[in-house]
Design a protein around this motif. Structure first.
Motif, short mmCIF file in Angstrom:
data_model
loop_
_atom_site.label_atom_id
_atom_site.label_comp_id
_atom_site.label_asym_id
_atom_site.label_seq_id
_atom_site.Cartn_x
_atom_site.Cartn_y
_atom_site.Cartn_z
N UNK A 157 0.82 -1.23 0.00
CA UNK A 157 0.00 0.00 0.00
C UNK A 157 0.85 1.27 0.00
N UNK A 158 2.11 1.15 0.35
CA UNK A 158 2.99 2.31 0.42
C UNK A 158 4.12 2.22 -0.61
N UNK A 159 4.62 3.38 -0.99
CA UNK A 159 5.76 3.46 -1.90
C UNK A 159 6.69 4.56 -1.41
N UNK A 160 8.00 4.30 -1.46
CA UNK A 160 8.96 5.28 -0.98
C UNK A 160 9.57 6.04 -2.15
N UNK A 161 9.75 7.36 -1.92
CA UNK A 161 10.26 8.26 -2.96
C UNK A 161 11.29 9.21 -2.36
N UNK A 167 24.97 6.17 -3.87
CA UNK A 167 25.49 4.90 -4.35
C UNK A 167 26.19 4.17 -3.20
N UNK A 168 25.91 2.89 -3.08
CA UNK A 168 26.52 2.07 -2.03
C UNK A 168 27.69 1.27 -2.61
N UNK A 174 20.53 3.83 -2.59
CA UNK A 174 19.62 4.06 -1.47
C UNK A 174 18.99 5.44 -1.58
N UNK A 175 17.68 5.49 -1.37
CA UNK A 175 16.97 6.77 -1.34
C UNK A 175 17.41 7.57 -0.12
N UNK A 176 17.66 8.85 -0.30
CA UNK A 176 18.09 9.72 0.80
C UNK A 176 16.87 10.43 1.38
N UNK A 204 16.20 0.76 -0.69
CA UNK A 204 17.45 0.35 -1.33
C UNK A 204 17.17 -0.72 -2.38
N UNK A 205 17.79 -0.56 -3.55
CA UNK A 205 17.64 -1.54 -4.63
C UNK A 205 18.80 -1.40 -5.60
N UNK A 206 18.90 -2.31 -6.57
CA UNK A 206 19.99 -2.23 -7.54
C UNK A 206 19.67 -1.20 -8.61
N UNK A 207 20.63 -0.93 -9.50
CA UNK A 207 20.49 0.15 -10.49
C UNK A 207 19.42 -0.15 -11.52
#
Length: 483
Positions: A157-161, A167-168, A174-176, A204-207
């Motif tokens: 139900x949620x999404x992060x923006x 870059x890790x 990772x979203x700041x 956090x996810x890959x490119x």
């Protein structure tokens, strides 16, 4: 002196009351294939507004390769449905556990956070719907299928923006300081273009999974995968062989980040300057040898050798003059023909804060009646004593300013045909635009310089020349004699 506008060949009685095509030059007189002639057959560069020109930077385009993401779906006019707090999955279909019947005619909050099959019985369904919001009879929901639940990535139900990412060391991003947005909130405020997201509640996810949102609607968004994005810079550094973008962003150009290498590294031998971005397409010019957009504009409009090549219309007018008018040159004044290429508004060609949805406009677009020609390179004359000395013959075209001052309903400017003037208007997305006089003697601007219309050249009598007879009207034109 007095400027005179060509009005065709005089009649057998000596009158000059021509209109339409008869008031303009013919193909035979110009050495062209048609009575209608382009101002310039080349039109894809800012330089092409010139009566003469030299260096050209043709436009290029690129269409971004967008993908589509969905936040939710909407079903309208739902009268009633069964719903439940939980469900079971059999491997092929979903079944509601202890469903309850509900009607939208009563309290719609009963449906929030529940599951439904949107049917009238207890039947199972291949697609299950998780209800996020109900607006009267419109249900906003997440579609679940193939055993997916609201715990699975992308189905939450949620999404992060976030506006920024980092870059890790392990190749992920990772979203700041991300925003955690409920998808029902997204529907009512979808102003998230320019944000990054993993498309999930994860930060956090890959490119390949990280997405740059290019545009956002109520239930979906268009994005570019991060591994396909370019860098854009406010400026650049040049080391003698290559450009390096400086003060960069990733994702899309904006009003202060116009430069790009069209790659992710931000290093290139040839840099691109983006002057317009329509979301569906970027318009740009390619620049090399350490130059920037200011250098390119100067070369196209103001450089010392800017007047080197004849435009299509100048070549046609010169052909006519050379074969019809040279014996009368001693009557004529070497006056200024102003092809005013001074810029009134750079629009997206301003690298500092130029809006990517505005075009470049020239001074004649301001409706000024000022006859002063600001730039000596634009003052077309035969001799350099009073202009640029680029002309072979003392002949040209009227300016927009002259037309505005001379126009009235009975003016000789009215020929019932469209014909070219010498004043440039602007550079659109992909072509140069010039002013022309319409069939009623008024100015219009809707022609690209490659548009083919009539030509009515103009000359200027020397100030000491007095007519032997006539009053300047179409029925009694001035008659000039050697006496």
């Amino acid at each position: 002196g007095v400027k005179l506008l060509y009005n065709g060949v005089p009649s057998s009685t000596g009158t000059c009351n021509n209109s339409g095509a008869s008031s303009a030059l013919t193909a035979e007189q110009m050495g062209t294939s048609s009575n209608n002639v382009a101002f310039n057959t080349q039109y894809q560069s800012v330089a092409d507004v010139g009566y003469m020109y030299n260096t050209r930077y043709d436009y290029s385009t690129e269409e971004p390769n967008y993908s589509s993401g969905t936040t939710m779906d909407v079903r309208d006019n739902v009268q009633s449905t069964y719903y439940a707090d939980s469900y079971s999955y059999s491997g092929k279909s979903y079944s509601l556990n202890s469903p309850t019947y509900g009607s939208t005619g009563y309290d719609v909050t009963q449906f929030l956070g529940k599951y439904t099959c949107f049917n009238n019985g207890y039947e199972s369904c291949e697609k299950l719907y998780y209800i996020l919001e109900v607006d009267r009879k419109s249900f906003h929901y997440i579609v679940l299928e193939n055993g997916k639940s609201i715990e699975d990535p992308g189905y939450e139900p949620y999404i992060k923006l976030s506006k920024n990412i980092k870059e890790n060391n392990d190749g992920t991003l990772t979203l700041v300081e991300p925003l955690n947005i409920h998808k029902a909130t997204w529907y009512y405020n979808s102003n998230y273009a320019g944000y990054f997201t993993c498309g999930t509640k994860n930060d956090t996810c890959d490119s390949k999974s990280m997405r740059y949102i290019r545009s956002a609607g109520k239930t979906e968004y268009a994005y570019i995968p991060y591994d396909q994005t370019y860098k854009y810079g406010k400026s650049y550094e040049w080391n003698g062989t290559s450009y390096t973008l400086t003060d960069t962003i990733v994702g899309a150009p904006d009003n202060s980040h116009h430069y790009t290498c069209l790659n992710a590294s931000g290093v290139c031998d040839e840099i691109s300057y983006i002057y317009n971005d329509t979301f569906y397409r970027m318009y740009y010019i390619n620049i090399s040898n350490g130059k920037g957009v200011e250098d390119a504009l100067n070369e196209m409009l103001y450089d010392d050798d800017v007047n080197k090549t004849d435009s299509t219309i100048k070549a046609a007018i010169d052909f006519w003059y050379r074969n019809n008018m040279t014996e009368y040159t001693h009557y004529l004044e070497d006056t200024v023909w102003c092809n005013d290429r001074s810029i009134a508004d750079k629009g997206g060609w301003n690298s500092k804060d130029g809006s990517l949805d505005r075009f470049l406009y020239f001074n004649s677009n301001t409706n000024s009646k000022d006859l002063i020609c600001k730039n000596v390179k634009d003052r077309f004359t035969v001799n350099k004593s009073n202009g640029n000395g680029a002309l072979t013959y003392p002949v040209g075209l009227i300016t927009r300013q002259e037309q505005v001052l001379a126009y009235n309903s009975g003016s000789s400017l009215n020929s019932n045909y469209n014909y070219w003037g010498i004043s440039p208007r602007n550079f659109y997305l992909d072509y140069a635009v010039g002013f022309y006089v319409d069939n009623k003697g008024s100015w219009h601007d809707s022609f690209g310089v490659d548009g083919k219309i009539n030509i009515r050249p103009a000359i200027s009598l020397q100030s000491m020349i007095a007519p032997a007879s006539g009053d300047g009207s179409v029925d009694q034109p001035y008659l000039i004699t050697d006496n």
